[in-house]
Design a protein around this motif. Structure first.
Motif, PDB file in Angstrom:
ATOM      1  N   GLY A 160       0.792  -1.221   0.000  1.00  0.00           N
ATOM      2  CA  GLY A 160       0.000   0.000   0.000  1.00  0.00           C
ATOM      3  C   GLY A 160       0.820   1.265   0.000  1.00  0.00           C
ATOM      4  N   ASP A 161       2.148   1.159   0.155  1.00  0.00           N
ATOM      5  CA  ASP A 161       3.012   2.338   0.132  1.00  0.00           C
ATOM      6  C   ASP A 161       3.161   2.871  -1.288  1.00  0.00           C
ATOM      7  N   ARG A 162       3.317   4.190  -1.378  1.00  0.00           N
ATOM      8  CA  ARG A 162       3.744   4.808  -2.638  1.00  0.00           C
ATOM      9  C   ARG A 162       5.258   4.961  -2.565  1.00  0.00           C
ATOM     10  N   VAL A 163       5.936   4.364  -3.526  1.00  0.00           N
ATOM     11  CA  VAL A 163       7.391   4.361  -3.520  1.00  0.00           C
ATOM     12  C   VAL A 163       7.935   5.223  -4.650  1.00  0.00           C
ATOM     13  N   VAL A 164       9.170   5.659  -4.487  1.00  0.00           N
ATOM     14  CA  VAL A 164       9.917   6.336  -5.537  1.00  0.00           C
ATOM     15  C   VAL A 164      11.075   5.423  -5.904  1.00  0.00           C
ATOM     16  N   VAL A 165      11.199   5.097  -7.190  1.00  0.00           N
ATOM     17  CA  VAL A 165      12.202   4.136  -7.623  1.00  0.00           C
ATOM     18  C   VAL A 165      12.820   4.562  -8.949  1.00  0.00           C
ATOM     19  N   GLY A 218      15.173  10.012 -17.478  1.00  0.00           N
ATOM     20  CA  GLY A 218      15.775  11.113 -16.741  1.00  0.00           C
ATOM     21  C   GLY A 218      15.107  11.456 -15.434  1.00  0.00           C
ATOM     22  N   ALA A 219      14.170  10.622 -14.968  1.00  0.00           N
ATOM     23  CA  ALA A 219      13.488  10.908 -13.709  1.00  0.00           C
ATOM     24  C   ALA A 219      13.014   9.616 -13.078  1.00  0.00           C
ATOM     25  N   PRO A 220      13.051   9.523 -11.754  1.00  0.00           N
ATOM     26  CA  PRO A 220      12.487   8.343 -11.088  1.00  0.00           C
ATOM     27  C   PRO A 220      10.985   8.239 -11.330  1.00  0.00           C
ATOM     28  N   ALA A 221      10.436   7.107 -10.947  1.00  0.00           N
ATOM     29  CA  ALA A 221       8.996   6.869 -11.050  1.00  0.00           C
ATOM     30  C   ALA A 221       8.411   6.738  -9.651  1.00  0.00           C
ATOM     31  N   SER A 222       7.113   6.982  -9.546  1.00  0.00           N
ATOM     32  CA  SER A 222       6.415   6.865  -8.274  1.00  0.00           C
ATOM     33  C   SER A 222       5.109   6.124  -8.497  1.00  0.00           C
TER      34      SER A 222
END
Length: 317
Positions: free
Chosen positions: A225-230, A250-254
């Motif tokens: 259930g967490d929103r992660v940045v990867v 060029g940018a992480p995803a969430s």
């Protein structure tokens, strides 16, 4: 992924490169001066700031003044942060973007410091750290140049005044301790900036999801259930071709990872991340049953086994 999940920021004022985590943080790209010191900002963190300044504000170079001191290291190029942001025309005093993302009741603005960011905003963001409030004054040369930006009310000679809060910041790359991988697992070699190069063995993959911790972090444990940045790179097992990579974008995803129906990614991707620590780098072999099954998806052939290398950069609070 089920959708394009690269993080974006708002308006014409935001957006992205990379630094190592072991090197000391560089000096900020701007310093305080008479112009930034003249910006009067009142209010507490967690509330919209009140901003007043004499017009016109005409600095020769981008300046930044830390109104409220933060803690930890300053933001660096390649890093993603969540910020509150307000923007003004420094020549006229006109509000260009109303305060957004400052309060707990609003989503903060995701921004990646890098090559697509306005030069002055990039310089100004380098003055901030988590918990800080910063006033930035940007001359035309570091903003929209000789053309200005008439669509948002900025002329060719207009400066910008920006006030931002840094609510959260994330790693630029996995910083955990390296762990050896098992025999027969895809080989992963990292470039100096952290992006992975992947070589898939010429063997048949197993039929179940296989997870390997390539670097073991020491941060927060990811829960369902967490929103992660990867950051991640995905390749096809059959031909080792890259089908998706946040590094290339060029940018992480969430996105939300979950073992339930609210997951925003395929089951194998969620399984790889849930239970792991921030700062970890994970390799995962995803069979069709935990991937896209018998359906073609955005250029991924039906029945494909996938392999991902995933850097867990943080959990959105």
């Amino acid at each position: 992924m089920r959708s394009s999940l690269a993080l974006t920021a708002t308006a014409a004022l935001v957006a992205l490169a990379l630094t190592g985590c072991t090197a000391p943080a560089p000096e900020p790209l701007a310093t305080s001066g008479a112009s930034s010191d003249a910006i009067e900002v009142t209010g507490k963190l967690g509330a919209n700031p009140r901003v007043d300044f004499p017009t016109p504000v005409s600095p020769k170079a981008t300046q930044c003044t830390e109104v409220i001191a933060g803690d930890g290291e300053r933001l660096v190029e390649g890093q993603q942060a969540l910020i509150g942001l307000s923007v003004y025309n420094g020549s006229t005093g006109e509000e260009l973007q109303a305060p957004t993302g400052f309060t707990d009741s609003e989503d903060a603005i995701p921004i990646v410091l890098g090559g697509n960011t306005l030069p002055g905003l990039l310089k100004g963001l380098s003055c901030g750290s988590v918990g800080s409030r910063v006033a930035v004054v940007i001359p035309p040369a570091d903003a929209f140049g000789d053309e200005g930006n008439q669509s948002i009310g900025v002329g060719p000679d207009d400066s910008l005044v920006v006030v931002y809060d840094v609510r959260q910041a994330f790693l630029t790359r996995a910083d955990g301790a390296v762990r050896p991988s098992r025999d027969g697992f895809p080989a992963v070699v990292l470039a100096p900036d952290g992006r992975p190069g992947i070589t898939v063995p010429k063997t048949d993959p197993q039929k179940s999801t296989q997870v390997e911790v390539l670097k073991e972090g020491s941060g927060q444990v990811v829960e369902s259930g967490d929103r992660v940045v990867v950051h991640y790179t995905g390749v096809l097992w059959d031909d080792n071709s890259v089908f998706d990579s946040t590094w290339e974008k060029g940018a992480p995803a969430s996105f939300v990872v979950s073992d339930g129906s609210d997951s925003q990614v395929i089951p194998g991707f969620s399984e790889a991340i849930i239970g792991q620590k921030v700062g970890s780098q994970i390799g995962v072999i995803v069979p069709p049953s935990d991937g896209y099954g018998d359906q073609e998806q955005a250029g991924i052939p039906a029945g494909s086994t996938l392999f991902f290398v995933i850097d867990i950069l943080g959990v959105v609070e």
